[in-house]
Design a protein around this motif. Structure first.
Motif, short mmCIF file in Angstrom:
data_model
loop_
_atom_site.label_atom_id
_atom_site.label_comp_id
_atom_site.label_asym_id
_atom_site.label_seq_id
_atom_site.Cartn_x
_atom_site.Cartn_y
_atom_site.Cartn_z
N LYS A 133 0.84 -1.21 0.00
CA LYS A 133 0.00 0.00 0.00
C LYS A 133 0.87 1.26 0.00
O LYS A 133 0.54 2.24 -0.68
N GLU A 149 2.18 1.81 -3.49
CA GLU A 149 1.12 2.34 -4.35
C GLU A 149 0.89 3.82 -4.09
O GLU A 149 0.71 4.60 -5.03
N GLU A 150 0.91 4.22 -2.83
CA GLU A 150 0.72 5.63 -2.48
C GLU A 150 1.90 6.47 -2.98
O GLU A 150 1.70 7.58 -3.49
N GLU A 171 3.69 5.84 -5.59
CA GLU A 171 3.52 5.94 -7.05
C GLU A 171 2.44 6.97 -7.39
O GLU A 171 2.59 7.73 -8.34
N ARG A 172 1.37 6.99 -6.59
CA ARG A 172 0.30 7.96 -6.84
C ARG A 172 0.82 9.38 -6.64
O ARG A 172 0.56 10.27 -7.45
N ASN A 215 2.99 10.40 -9.54
CA ASN A 215 2.21 10.78 -10.72
C ASN A 215 1.56 12.14 -10.55
O ASN A 215 1.42 12.88 -11.52
N LEU A 216 1.16 12.50 -9.34
CA LEU A 216 0.58 13.83 -9.10
C LEU A 216 1.61 14.92 -9.26
O LEU A 216 1.30 16.02 -9.70
#
Length: 142
Positions: free
Chosen positions: A112, A115-116, A118-119, A122-123
């Motif tokens: 998790k 994933e955060e 990576e998010r 991307n932002l």
């Protein structure tokens, strides 16, 4: 009272003896799914706690492995007494090892977090961290 080093050596020996006895003395196919992970002995060498995991798909098979250990406690203790050269054979207590479940939970948390990360990456997009203007709020004066 024995010294802690002797108790530690005895614990590692008990771990090996119980694992081998499960494989050789217990005549049940479910014994193949049980793994002895650790053993601890009290400093007076009277009680041994043996930690184990049952490699099973469902809770019913895990419970069957636990019952198998409990029903064969006497045979396993007899094997300990036969192979150890100490005056009194320690009593055995079997405790399910929680490390595999904890490791699975930790892996889930790490997944998790990745994933955060990576998010957020991307932002961030094409922001330049060396650009001083990128950190100013709109309408802020210098």
């Amino acid at each position: 009272m024995a010294d802690p080093a002797r108790a530690s050596r005895l614990a590692s020996r008990i771990k090996v003896i119980v694992a081998e006895a499960l494989r050789t003395r217990v005549k049940d196919d479910r014994a193949e799914t049980i793994t002895i992970t650790d053993a601890r002995v009290t400093n007076d060498l009277q009680h041994a706690t043996v930690y184990y995991t049952v490699l099973a798909e469902d809770e019913e098979d895990k419970a069957a492995g636990t019952r198998l250990l409990e029903t064969n406690r006497g045979a396993l203790r007899h094997e300990l007494g036969r192979q150890l050269s100490i005056r009194l054979t320690p009593t055995l207590e079997f405790v399910a090892d929680e490390i595999p479940e904890s490791a699975a939970h930790l892996e889930d948390l790490l997944r998790k977090a990745r994933e955060e990360d990576e998010r957020v990456k991307n932002l961030r997009g094409d922001a330049d961290p060396l650009d001083a203007e990128a950190y100013r709020s709109r309408g802020e004066q210098h």
